[in-house]
Design an enzyme around this catalytic site. Structure first.
Site, PDB file in Angstrom:
ATOM      1  N   GLU A 245      -0.351  67.656 -47.681  1.00 46.91           N
ATOM      2  CA  GLU A 245      -0.121  67.205 -49.058  1.00 46.91           C
ATOM      3  C   GLU A 245      -1.423  67.435 -49.801  1.00 46.91           C
ATOM      4  O   GLU A 245      -2.449  66.840 -49.483  1.00 46.91           O
ATOM      5  CB  GLU A 245       0.295  65.730 -49.052  1.00 46.91           C
ATOM      6  CG  GLU A 245       0.796  65.229 -50.396  1.00 46.91           C
ATOM      7  CD  GLU A 245      -0.284  64.514 -51.167  1.00 46.91           C
ATOM      8  OE1 GLU A 245      -0.903  65.177 -52.039  1.00 46.91           O
ATOM      9  OE2 GLU A 245      -0.518  63.326 -50.914  1.00 46.91           O
ATOM     10  N   CYS A 280      -3.223  61.138 -56.079  1.00 49.34           N
ATOM     11  CA  CYS A 280      -2.631  62.475 -56.077  1.00 49.34           C
ATOM     12  C   CYS A 280      -1.445  62.566 -57.020  1.00 49.34           C
ATOM     13  O   CYS A 280      -0.977  63.659 -57.329  1.00 49.34           O
ATOM     14  CB  CYS A 280      -2.204  62.873 -54.657  1.00 49.34           C
ATOM     15  SG  CYS A 280      -1.044  61.727 -53.903  1.00 49.34           S
TER      16      CYS A 280
END
Length: 485
Positions: A245, A280
């Site tokens: 990720e 994020c």
């Protein structure tokens, strides 16, 4: 290079210097993880669930030790970190509950059919089985929930895999403390020694990805580091899955009817600046109609906002470099700035830049720069056609948001475009805050993640560390318990 804890509020080192894992230590950890895999994976689901629950209980019991240490290494604040530790132990218990339910195994039984081919077939029974030892790389911005005992570790342990974590240099003492508590609690609850291990250092990280005993890797971090490790994983003689990720710009689209909503500017900045922009899922780009005053309202609001200490010097330096890269592009201008809350340590203040749809069409790289920190970019559009075209320019993202009324044609047109480029689409809301549920999808098309087929958050994250096996005509007594009639 040894790991040293540094207080981001002052820039001052503290605590012991923790050495890199030696080759001999690395071999011992990997050998133990490999040896522990057969007994751990063959333990009953109920026994594994009890061990994982015991680990969650032990971490909760150590909150008074762990939370202040996490705060001193990250500067994220005691309230935020207290909640994050609670989320971490909730994740562990969630996967323990998944183990007890057993639905994640995907059991399918086709009894023998004695009719002629092609209808007839032998007895076939299919289920998911664990891959083997798993390597995990934690993130600096979530020192609990995406680190040593985070979602990757929890889901891999629940799948029946042993885990070796590469400790993050941004919180080395916390990594050691959490790793010790996690290991001791698992083993005390009946797990084999070696079910969990920890290594540290740059070389140990590379070796973890390339070691033939490791069968999958979970990673949360920067695009550069993640892509380098992904390339190592898939270039091995035996390529392995690498679930990375890597972050994203997470665009927000606002239609004309929604642009006048009074709290939209402040709500956007609350999400953008959460955690000094170090999520994020922070909404890095907001797309607004040029004939509204929304861009001006955002600029006026951000000028009154303060920043704060960033996680460490490398994160702050990368943030400043990316802001310079973005604002030096033709057609991009800084329209407002805030101030650091404290000029000491690794502080950074908010920045808001602006550009237009036509400038993005001329240089799409404008909307591919992720300024991981308290920076946002406003992109203005003139027509609905421009807004639709802009949505097609954005790279893969973890999440996109759409602020609109239900009856707007533009909203209907944007939804499928955004869904094609993200893992999660948020309607009239904000991307920060990722619920741990079965329906969650935290991932997306590259470069948000190295595979868009799986999630790193939520119950279905367990599927990353499992593979299907079919048993044909095997006597019932020899089958795994879940496949017996």
């Amino acid at each position: 290079m040894p790991d040293q804890s540094i207080d981001p509020r002052t820039g001052t080192p503290f605590g012991p210097i923790l050495p890199e894992t030696t080759d001999a230590e690395f071999e011992a950890v990997l050998a133990a993880a490999d040896a522990a895999f057969p007994p751990w994976s063959s333990m009953s689901r109920a026994a594994r669930a009890r061990a994982i629950t015991a680990a969650a209980d032990a971490l909760d019991a150590a909150s008074d030790e762990l939370v202040p240490l996490a705060d001193r290494e990250s500067g994220l604040g005691l309230p935020r970190l207290t909640g994050e530790l609670a989320r971490t132990t909730f994740q562990l218990r969630t996967f323990a509950a998944e183990l007890e339910a057993g639905d994640y195994l995907g059991v399918v039984i086709d009894h023998v059919n004695s009719e002629p081919l092609p209808v007839g077939h032998p007895d076939l029974r299919r289920m998911l089985v664990p891959l083997g030892p798993v390597g995990v790389f934690g993130a600096s911005n979530f020192p609990f929930a995406f680190s040593v005992a985070g979602g990757d570790t929890a889901s891999a342990l629940a799948a029946g895999c042993t885990v070796v974590v590469k400790a993050h240099p941004g919180h080395p003492q916390l990594s050691d403390a959490v790793g010790r508590i996690l290991h001791d609690a698992l083993v005390s609850a009946g797990a084999p020694d070696g079910v969990f291990g920890l290594v540290r250092g740059f070389d140990a990280g590379k070796n973890l990805v390339t070691d033939p005993r490791i069968k999958a890797v979970g990673f949360t971090g920067s695009q550069g580091a993640g892509r380098a490790l992904f390339d190592l994983a898939v270039s091995r003689p035996e390529p392995i899955p690498f679930y990375g990720e890597l972050g994203s710009v997470n665009p927000v689209f606002v239609t004309r009817q929604a642009a006048s909503r009074p709290s939209l500017a402040s709500d956007y900045l609350d999400s953008l600046l959460l955690g000094v922009g170090q999520f994020c899922t922070n909404p890095g780009v907001i797309v607004v109609p040029r004939d509204s005053d929304l861009a001006d309202r955002i600029a006026a609001d951000i000028a009154e906002r303060n920043g704060g200490p960033m996680l460490n010097q490398s994160v702050r330096d990368l943030y400043l470099r990316h802001v310079d890269e973005l604002t030096s592009k033709p057609g991009v201008r800084v329209i407002a700035t805030g101030a650091p809350a404290d000029p000491n340590g690794f502080a950074a203040g908010p920045t808001l830049a602006a550009t237009t749809a036509s400038e993005v069409f001329a240089d799409p790289s404008i909307v591919t720069v992720e300024c991981f920190g308290p920076a946002g970019l406003v992109v203005t559009y003139d027509t609905d056609d421009e807004a639709r075209a802009l949505a097609s320019v954005f790279p893969g993202s973890l999440v996109a948001c759409l602020h609109a009324d239900d009856d707007e044609e533009l909203a209907l047109a944007l939804l499928p475009i955004l869904a094609a480029r993200t893992g999660r689409v948020v309607w009239n809301g904000w991307p920060t805050g990722v619920a741990v549920t079965k329906a969650q999808q935290h991932g997306g098309p590259f470069p948000a993640a190295t595979t868009s087929m799986h999630t790193s958050v939520g119950a279905t994250a367990i599927r990353r560390f499992l593979r299907p096996v079919a048993f044909q005509s095997v006597p019932l007594a020899l089958l795994p318990e879940e496949l017996r009639d």
